[in-house]
Scaffold this active site. Structure first.
Site, PDB file in Angstrom:
ATOM      1  N   LEU A 116     -14.003  -6.839  -1.854  1.00 29.99           N
ATOM      2  CA  LEU A 116     -13.351  -7.901  -2.626  1.00 29.99           C
ATOM      3  C   LEU A 116     -11.931  -7.513  -3.035  1.00 29.99           C
ATOM      4  CD1 LEU A 116     -13.867 -10.704  -3.892  1.00 29.99           C
ATOM      5  CD2 LEU A 116     -14.686  -9.520  -5.941  1.00 29.99           C
ATOM      6  N   ARG A 131     -15.740   5.667 -15.036  1.00 33.09           N
ATOM      7  CA  ARG A 131     -15.273   6.837 -15.790  1.00 33.09           C
ATOM      8  C   ARG A 131     -15.662   6.683 -17.253  1.00 33.09           C
ATOM      9  NH1 ARG A 131      -9.191   8.087 -15.792  1.00 33.09           N
ATOM     10  NH2 ARG A 131      -9.871  10.158 -16.412  1.00 33.09           N
ATOM     11  N   HIS A 204      -8.013 -19.076   0.772  1.00 37.03           N
ATOM     12  CA  HIS A 204      -7.853 -18.068   1.832  1.00 37.03           C
ATOM     13  C   HIS A 204      -9.054 -17.107   1.858  1.00 37.03           C
ATOM     14  CE1 HIS A 204      -6.062 -15.036   4.408  1.00 37.03           C
ATOM     15  NE2 HIS A 204      -6.355 -14.128   3.487  1.00 37.03           N
ATOM     16  N   ARG A 209     -14.488 -15.185   3.793  1.00 37.05           N
ATOM     17  CA  ARG A 209     -15.758 -14.662   3.285  1.00 37.05           C
ATOM     18  C   ARG A 209     -16.916 -15.653   3.390  1.00 37.05           C
ATOM     19  NH1 ARG A 209     -14.424  -9.365   3.560  1.00 37.05           N
ATOM     20  NH2 ARG A 209     -12.530  -8.914   2.392  1.00 37.05           N
TER      21      ARG A 209
HETATM   22  C1  LIG Z   1     -15.300 -10.186   8.504  1.00 33.99           C
HETATM   23  C2  LIG Z   1     -14.348  -9.142   7.965  1.00 33.99           C
HETATM   24  C3  LIG Z   1     -14.421  -7.849   8.438  1.00 33.99           C
HETATM   25  C4  LIG Z   1     -13.539  -6.875   7.950  1.00 33.99           C
HETATM   26  N1  LIG Z   1     -13.633  -5.600   8.413  1.00 33.99           N
HETATM   27  C5  LIG Z   1     -12.793  -4.650   7.952  1.00 33.99           C
HETATM   28  C6  LIG Z   1     -12.872  -3.295   8.416  1.00 33.99           C
HETATM   29  O1  LIG Z   1     -13.704  -2.970   9.255  1.00 33.99           O
HETATM   30  N2  LIG Z   1     -12.027  -2.382   7.907  1.00 33.99           N
HETATM   31  C7  LIG Z   1     -11.075  -2.716   6.982  1.00 33.99           C
HETATM   32  O2  LIG Z   1     -10.313  -1.852   6.557  1.00 33.99           O
HETATM   33  N3  LIG Z   1     -10.985  -3.971   6.515  1.00 33.99           N
HETATM   34  C8  LIG Z   1     -11.800  -4.944   6.968  1.00 33.99           C
HETATM   35  N4  LIG Z   1     -11.704  -6.218   6.481  1.00 33.99           N
HETATM   36  C9  LIG Z   1     -10.708  -6.503   5.449  1.00 33.99           C
HETATM   37  C10 LIG Z   1      -9.454  -7.210   6.012  1.00 33.99           C
HETATM   38  O3  LIG Z   1      -8.807  -6.416   6.972  1.00 33.99           O
HETATM   39  C11 LIG Z   1      -8.462  -7.552   4.886  1.00 33.99           C
HETATM   40  O4  LIG Z   1      -7.979  -6.373   4.311  1.00 33.99           O
HETATM   41  C12 LIG Z   1      -9.105  -8.375   3.800  1.00 33.99           C
HETATM   42  O5  LIG Z   1      -9.860  -9.415   4.337  1.00 33.99           O
HETATM   43  C13 LIG Z   1      -7.990  -8.944   2.892  1.00 33.99           C
HETATM   44  O6  LIG Z   1      -7.455 -10.095   3.504  1.00 33.99           O
HETATM   45  P1  LIG Z   1      -5.917 -10.334   3.698  1.00 33.99           P
HETATM   46  O7  LIG Z   1      -5.273  -9.244   4.473  1.00 33.99           O
HETATM   47  O8  LIG Z   1      -5.761 -11.708   4.244  1.00 33.99           O
HETATM   48  O9  LIG Z   1      -5.322 -10.132   2.260  1.00 33.99           O
HETATM   49  P2  LIG Z   1      -4.955 -11.077   1.050  1.00 33.99           P
HETATM   50  O10 LIG Z   1      -4.462 -10.217  -0.033  1.00 33.99           O
HETATM   51  O11 LIG Z   1      -6.093 -11.982   0.724  1.00 33.99           O
HETATM   52  O12 LIG Z   1      -3.694 -11.852   1.564  1.00 33.99           O
HETATM   53  C14 LIG Z   1      -3.573 -13.224   1.787  1.00 33.99           C
HETATM   54  C15 LIG Z   1      -2.500 -13.421   2.823  1.00 33.99           C
HETATM   55  O13 LIG Z   1      -1.231 -13.078   2.256  1.00 33.99           O
HETATM   56  C16 LIG Z   1      -0.429 -12.439   3.247  1.00 33.99           C
HETATM   57  N5  LIG Z   1      -0.141 -11.064   2.795  1.00 33.99           N
HETATM   58  C17 LIG Z   1      -0.777 -10.373   1.831  1.00 33.99           C
HETATM   59  N6  LIG Z   1      -0.222  -9.169   1.672  1.00 33.99           N
HETATM   60  C18 LIG Z   1       0.765  -9.091   2.577  1.00 33.99           C
HETATM   61  C19 LIG Z   1       1.686  -8.073   2.934  1.00 33.99           C
HETATM   62  N7  LIG Z   1       1.686  -6.902   2.315  1.00 33.99           N
HETATM   63  N8  LIG Z   1       2.566  -8.325   3.901  1.00 33.99           N
HETATM   64  C20 LIG Z   1       2.583  -9.515   4.534  1.00 33.99           C
HETATM   65  N9  LIG Z   1       1.728 -10.517   4.267  1.00 33.99           N
HETATM   66  C21 LIG Z   1       0.843 -10.303   3.300  1.00 33.99           C
HETATM   67  C22 LIG Z   1      -1.214 -12.476   4.536  1.00 33.99           C
HETATM   68  O14 LIG Z   1      -0.894 -13.639   5.267  1.00 33.99           O
HETATM   69  C23 LIG Z   1      -2.643 -12.549   4.061  1.00 33.99           C
HETATM   70  O15 LIG Z   1      -3.527 -13.111   4.999  1.00 33.99           O
HETATM   71  C24 LIG Z   1     -12.563  -7.215   6.966  1.00 33.99           C
HETATM   72  C25 LIG Z   1     -12.498  -8.532   6.490  1.00 33.99           C
HETATM   73  C26 LIG Z   1     -13.371  -9.492   6.978  1.00 33.99           C
HETATM   74  C27 LIG Z   1     -13.279 -10.894   6.436  1.00 33.99           C
END
Ligand SMILES: Cc1cc2nc3c(=O)[nH]c(=O)nc-3n(C[C@H](O)[C@H](O)[C@H](O)COP(=O)(O)OP(=O)(O)OC[C@H]3O[C@@H](n4cnc5c(N)ncnc54)[C@H](O)[C@@H]3O)c2cc1C
Length: 297
Positions: A116, A131, A204, A209
């Protein structure tokens, strides 16, 4: 003599993998409660506020006046919703960053919370500390697959958890600080969080999820979250859906076999589009050729 390795038959229909069972069918002992806002605030101010953000882009009127009219109902609520719907569907997401929802999330596992808190944009978390809290009886979660597993395996799973928690107690009793004793806690340990997210972030996160490819526990959490938003606003709640719903196709590589039937896979959509484009080109060529024949004749 060793047998020749079988050559895969490219025409063979691939066996479909199964959709993971809906986690909503089990009581997992977790809760998601909308702490703020309540239905009255959402109905009175949230939709008008989003409408004001949308309308300001296309109006000479000042935002204060647009908001006032929307709140008192001088602007038809159905008209407000129509514009919001159009703007959201067009992907103009900043308009829905003006409203936030705060949830109390209780009894989820550390496995879930780790996933999350990977969401960064437009969301804030506060989580029960391992902690500062000295757990007398740390609660744990047992996944359904383990619950349904062979009794011996289930027992070993429970023993392992009990062993970890009992060692945790012994470490604390020996004066080891909580921040170190917690190292024995398993991923199954339950935790509580407060999460505040703006509507854009919530849509999003739900897109990712609520997808059947998401892990069952976090999928269940977002089912509960969607239920809470629906309770205060069916209109806004309807935007919380697996990402394939607004996209119109599935982009998950693990669903190329379309075992999840909610939407067709992107590859199949593109293949159908390519076939259609090819047929249109061929029909145009045939029509041109027929025209040429007629002119010569
Ligand atoms: C089915 C599933 C499997 C997964 N498996 C793995 C895994 O095996 N290993 C792992 O490490 N993670 C895994 N994840 C996590 C995934 O890689 C993301 O880290 C997580 O879903 C957060 O989503 P998000 O990157 O869209 O971030 P959010 O913070 O929700 O961001 C929303 C959107 O804002 C933009 N954004 C946010 N931050 C930035 C930034 N710094 N630069 C540019 N644009 C940005 C992007 O467009 C992003 O999509 C998984 C997720 C899912 C749903």
């Amino acid at each position: 003599m060793t047998a020749e390795p079988a050559t895969p038959d490219p025409t063979a229909v691939r066996a479909k993998t199964a959709i993971p069972p809906n986690p909503g069918r089990r009581d997992l002992g977790m809760k998601a409660t909308l702490l703020f806002p309540d239905r009255e605030i959402v109905e009175r101010f949230y939709v008008p506020l989003i409408y004001t953000a949308c309308r300001t882009c296309y109006s000479e009127e000042e935002p204060e006046e647009i908001f006032r009219k929307a709140v008192v109902g001088e602007t038809d609520p159905a008209r407000q919703q129509k514009l919001i719907q159009r703007v959201i569907e067009s992907g103009h997401g900043s308009t829905i960053e003006h409203v936030v929802f705060s949830f109390g999330i209780t009894g989820v596992s550390r496995t879930l919370s780790h996933q999350l808190v990977r969401h960064r944009a437009g969301v804030a978390f506060d989580q029960q500390s391992q902690r500062y809290v000295k757990f007398k009886d740390a609660a744990t979660m047992r996944p359904a697959t383990i619950e349904d597993a062979d009794a011996d395996l289930r027992e070993r799973f429970d023993d392992q958890l009990e062993g970890s928690l009992s060692l945790y107690g012994d470490l604390l009793a020996a004066g080891i600080p909580g921040e170190d004793a917690r190292f024995v806690f398993p991923n199954a340990t339950r935790t509580n969080l407060v999460m505040t997210a703006n509507l854009r972030a919530l849509i999003h996160m739900s897109g990712l999820r609520l997808c059947t490819m998401a892990q069952w526990e976090i999928r269940r959490l977002f089912q509960l979250i969607r239920h809470e938003i629906f309770a205060v606003s069916p209109f806004l709640g309807a935007f919380l859906a697996p990402k394939c719903v607004p996209l119109g196709y599935c982009d998950e590589s693990g669903n190329r076999d379309e075992h999840c039937p909610i939407r067709p896979h992107k590859d199949n959509v593109l293949a159908a589009w390519s076939e259609k484009a090819k047929a249109t080109r061929e029909a145009a060529r045939a029509s041109q050729a027929a025209g040429g024949e007629a002119a010569r004749g």
